[in-house]
Write a protein that holds these residues in place. Structure first.
Motif, mmCIF file in Angstrom:
data_model
loop_
_atom_site.group_PDB
_atom_site.id
_atom_site.type_symbol
_atom_site.label_atom_id
_atom_site.label_comp_id
_atom_site.label_asym_id
_atom_site.label_seq_id
_atom_site.Cartn_x
_atom_site.Cartn_y
_atom_site.Cartn_z
ATOM 1 N N THR A 5 1.751 -0.309 -1.948
ATOM 2 C CA THR A 5 0.172 -0.680 -1.664
ATOM 3 C C THR A 5 0.033 -0.813 -0.252
ATOM 4 O O THR A 5 0.825 -1.498 0.490
ATOM 5 C CB THR A 5 -0.090 -2.082 -2.220
ATOM 6 N N ARG A 6 -1.122 -0.280 0.252
ATOM 7 C CA ARG A 6 -1.500 -0.233 1.719
ATOM 8 C C ARG A 6 -2.798 -0.542 1.875
ATOM 9 O O ARG A 6 -3.660 -0.350 1.110
ATOM 10 C CB ARG A 6 -1.261 1.099 2.339
ATOM 11 N N SER A 7 -3.382 -1.277 2.875
ATOM 12 C CA SER A 7 -4.867 -1.321 3.417
ATOM 13 C C SER A 7 -5.002 -0.374 4.321
ATOM 14 O O SER A 7 -4.338 0.255 4.852
ATOM 15 C CB SER A 7 -4.744 -2.843 3.923
ATOM 16 N N VAL A 8 -6.466 -0.396 4.521
ATOM 17 C CA VAL A 8 -6.805 0.409 5.499
ATOM 18 C C VAL A 8 -6.477 0.237 6.956
ATOM 19 O O VAL A 8 -6.185 -1.030 7.338
ATOM 20 C CB VAL A 8 -8.549 0.193 5.639
ATOM 21 N N GLY A 9 -5.899 1.218 7.501
ATOM 22 C CA GLY A 9 -5.314 1.442 8.850
ATOM 23 C C GLY A 9 -3.701 1.106 8.911
ATOM 24 O O GLY A 9 -3.052 1.281 9.771
ATOM 25 N N GLU A 10 -3.268 0.783 7.683
ATOM 26 C CA GLU A 10 -1.716 0.776 7.354
ATOM 27 C C GLU A 10 -1.181 2.050 7.546
ATOM 28 O O GLU A 10 -1.828 3.041 6.784
ATOM 29 C CB GLU A 10 -1.500 -0.204 6.495
ATOM 30 N N ARG A 11 0.242 2.098 7.844
ATOM 31 C CA ARG A 11 0.766 3.615 7.819
ATOM 32 C C ARG A 11 2.021 3.525 7.019
ATOM 33 O O ARG A 11 2.780 2.366 6.798
ATOM 34 C CB ARG A 11 1.104 3.730 9.259
ATOM 35 N N ILE A 12 2.573 4.609 6.855
ATOM 36 C CA ILE A 12 3.754 4.959 6.014
ATOM 37 C C ILE A 12 4.413 5.943 6.734
ATOM 38 O O ILE A 12 3.659 7.165 6.859
ATOM 39 C CB ILE A 12 3.625 5.404 4.582
ATOM 40 N N TYR A 13 5.822 5.848 7.382
ATOM 41 C CA TYR A 13 6.316 6.746 8.045
ATOM 42 C C TYR A 13 7.458 7.386 6.904
ATOM 43 O O TYR A 13 8.317 6.686 5.980
ATOM 44 C CB TYR A 13 7.156 6.097 8.941
ATOM 45 N N ILE A 14 7.331 8.753 7.169
ATOM 46 C CA ILE A 14 8.383 9.424 6.116
ATOM 47 C C ILE A 14 9.269 10.416 7.175
ATOM 48 O O ILE A 14 8.862 10.973 7.850
ATOM 49 C CB ILE A 14 7.861 10.523 5.518
ATOM 50 N N GLY A 15 10.589 9.847 7.168
ATOM 51 C CA GLY A 15 11.478 10.365 8.255
ATOM 52 C C GLY A 15 11.260 9.938 9.456
ATOM 53 O O GLY A 15 10.468 8.823 9.803
ATOM 54 N N ASP A 16 11.557 10.883 10.681
ATOM 55 C CA ASP A 16 11.103 10.616 11.872
ATOM 56 C C ASP A 16 9.853 10.913 12.436
ATOM 57 O O ASP A 16 9.357 10.925 13.422
ATOM 58 C CB ASP A 16 12.318 11.012 12.890
ATOM 59 N N ASP A 17 9.314 12.076 11.823
ATOM 60 C CA ASP A 17 8.097 12.615 12.269
ATOM 61 C C ASP A 17 6.993 12.834 11.419
ATOM 62 O O ASP A 17 6.076 13.678 11.672
ATOM 63 C CB ASP A 17 8.686 14.147 12.803
ATOM 64 N N ILE A 18 6.886 12.094 10.236
ATOM 65 C CA ILE A 18 5.549 12.248 9.455
ATOM 66 C C ILE A 18 5.060 10.884 9.346
ATOM 67 O O ILE A 18 5.719 10.164 8.861
ATOM 68 C CB ILE A 18 6.038 12.921 8.129
ATOM 69 N N VAL A 19 4.072 10.809 9.550
ATOM 70 C CA VAL A 19 3.030 9.540 9.367
ATOM 71 C C VAL A 19 1.706 9.559 8.164
ATOM 72 O O VAL A 19 1.159 10.787 8.663
ATOM 73 C CB VAL A 19 2.716 9.075 10.832
ATOM 74 N N VAL A 20 1.758 8.858 7.326
ATOM 75 C CA VAL A 20 0.756 8.759 6.256
ATOM 76 C C VAL A 20 -0.121 7.518 6.818
ATOM 77 O O VAL A 20 0.440 6.473 6.746
ATOM 78 C CB VAL A 20 1.264 9.014 4.998
ATOM 79 N N GLU A 21 -1.587 7.811 7.010
ATOM 80 C CA GLU A 21 -2.195 6.393 7.209
ATOM 81 C C GLU A 21 -3.341 6.311 6.358
ATOM 82 O O GLU A 21 -4.136 7.319 6.176
ATOM 83 C CB GLU A 21 -2.764 6.549 8.950
ATOM 84 N N VAL A 22 -3.783 5.210 5.648
ATOM 85 C CA VAL A 22 -4.792 4.839 5.086
ATOM 86 C C VAL A 22 -5.922 4.774 5.976
ATOM 87 O O VAL A 22 -6.094 3.882 6.796
ATOM 88 C CB VAL A 22 -4.643 3.910 4.020
#
Length: 106
Positions: A5-22
């Motif tokens: 669960t993420r809110s607007v503006g929060e990020r998820i990092y996958i490994g060292d080089d992938i970032v997913v942001e809501v």
């Protein structure tokens, strides 16, 4: 599968080089996300990924009968029967002597 669960503006990092942001929540039914990843990492929506997969499978599928022709060409054929011994050529029949040669006159 990991569910977060993420809110607007929060990020998820996958490994060292992938970032997913809501980025936004639209109409309570859709979520806008951004994905930052290296160029060599393919990123597709599921429906696009499925279409690409179908196209790739159809591109490598052999045409009807093509696989049979390929296998027939690749499978060694049993050796054919050895050739029968050649018939020796018959000796040439010498020409018949002309009438003048038969009686000794030239």
């Amino acid at each position: 599968m990991l569910t977060l669960t993420r809110s607007v503006g929060e990020r998820i990092y996958i490994g060292d080089d992938i970032v997913v942001e809501v980025r936004a929540i639209l109409d309570g039914r859709q979520v806008r996300i951004s994905i930052d990843a290296p160029r060599q990492v393919p990123i597709h929506r599921a429906e696009i990924f499925d279409a690409i997969s179908r196209e790739n499978r159809s591109a490598i599928a052999p045409a009807p009968g093509q696989l049979d022709r390929i296998l027939a060409a690749a499978v060694p054929q049993p050796p054919s029967a050895p050739p029968s011994p050649a018939t020796p050529p018959s000796p040439a029949t010498p020409p018949s002597p002309s009438p003048s040669q038969r009686d000794g006159s030239v």
